[in-house]
Design an enzyme around this catalytic site. Structure first.
Site, PDB file in Angstrom:
ATOM      1  N   SER A 131       0.999  -1.133  -0.036  1.00 38.92           N
ATOM      2  CA  SER A 131      -0.066  -0.002   0.060  1.00 38.92           C
ATOM      3  C   SER A 131       0.862   1.126  -0.008  1.00 38.92           C
ATOM      4  CB  SER A 131      -1.058  -0.097   1.363  1.00 38.92           C
ATOM      5  OG  SER A 131      -1.568   1.249   1.556  1.00 38.92           O
ATOM      6  N   TYR A 144      -1.591  -0.959  10.454  1.00 37.15           N
ATOM      7  CA  TYR A 144      -1.622  -1.012   8.919  1.00 37.15           C
ATOM      8  C   TYR A 144      -0.264  -0.618   8.364  1.00 37.15           C
ATOM      9  CZ  TYR A 144      -3.864  -1.059   4.414  1.00 37.15           C
ATOM     10  OH  TYR A 144      -4.082  -1.470   3.126  1.00 37.15           O
TER      11      TYR A 144
END
Length: 260
Positions: A131, A144
């Site tokens: 990501s 995350y």
């Protein structure tokens, strides 16, 4: 030439978009996901096999299935993942353990399982979905960010480690795009999760658009595949204009403080 492609988390979101894009180019695709029965979303031209990326037993089973089905593999896409978000004093350790087990260790298990096959072939391409959060670390997303940064680090490490066997490794680093990823949110920090839902559902790019860019990056054997203008700007600002990046991240932290 038709390639043999395995995609984890391929029944929805980016994984499904990638499956359709590969099939559209004439490749053979095996999608794996959590459902026991073949999900209706998976196209008829795509094979399906159940895998929980947290289970080494499941990874061993899909390796045997790939050997039986195709006799080898050309591209492994470690795409399965969940969304999470939370401030360090709000998010629970159990939430951390969940996201690390799926988003990071799920990728590690895939790499460990298929690397011997790729080494025997002296070819292969590992594609790990990270990501932009793996490169640019905004506040309120510690677990995350840490998981995705780990995926980027793993990918870079293996890119050098496995190159002597003709194995390529890429990390996909998209910013927010419209997908169903927010449906996997289940942590304690509901305010941060509400922000994540808004960013995902209101994003400009679709999963299909991201998938088309990813395939081009795979074709070029890019180590880092950035998929959008926002991601490229943030990445290069951090690398080349660190004071501006620090100011931007600091303002984000101030906004987060006002919500506390």
């Amino acid at each position: 030439m038709s390639r043999r492609v395995l995609i984890t988390g391929g029944a929805s979101g980016l994984g499904l978009a990638l499956a359709k894009a590969f099939v559209g180019r004439g490749d053979r695709v095996l999608v794996v996901d959590l459902a026991d029965a073949r999900p209706a979303s998976v196209p008829e031209a795509v094979d399906y096999f159940r895998v929980d990326v947290r289970s080494q037993q499941d990874w061993d089973a899909v390796l045997a299935h790939v050997r039986d089905l195709w006799g080898g593999l050309d591209i492994l896409v470690n795409n399965a993942g969940v969304a999470t978000g939370g401030r360090i004093d709000v998010e629970s350790i159990s939430d951390w353990e969940r996201v690390l087990d799926i988003n990071l260790l799920g990728v590690v298990r895939g790499c460990q399982t298929f690397t011997p096959l790729f080494k025997d072939q002296k070819s292969g391409h590992i594609v790990n979905t990270a990501s932009l959060a793996g490169l640019v670390h905004g506040p309120g997303m510690s677990s995350y960010n840490a998981a995705k940064a780990g995926v980027v680090a793993l990918s870079e490490t293996l890119g050098f480690e496995l190159a002597p066997w003709g194995i390529h490794v890429s990390a996909i680093c998209p910013a927010f795009f419209r997908t169903n990823l927010h449906e996997s949110l289940q942590g304690k920090d509901t305010e941060m999760e509400a922000t994540a839902v808004r960013l995902i559902t209101k994003a400009d790019m679709t999963a299909d658009e991201v998938a088309r860019i990813v395939l081009k990056g795979i074709d070029k054997h890019k180590r880092i595949i950035l998929t959008d203008r926002l991601g490229r700007q943030a990445y290069w600002t951090k690398r080349l204009a660190r004071p501006a990046y620090n100011k931007m991240a600091g303002k984000a932290a101030e906004r987060l403080q006002r919500k506390a």
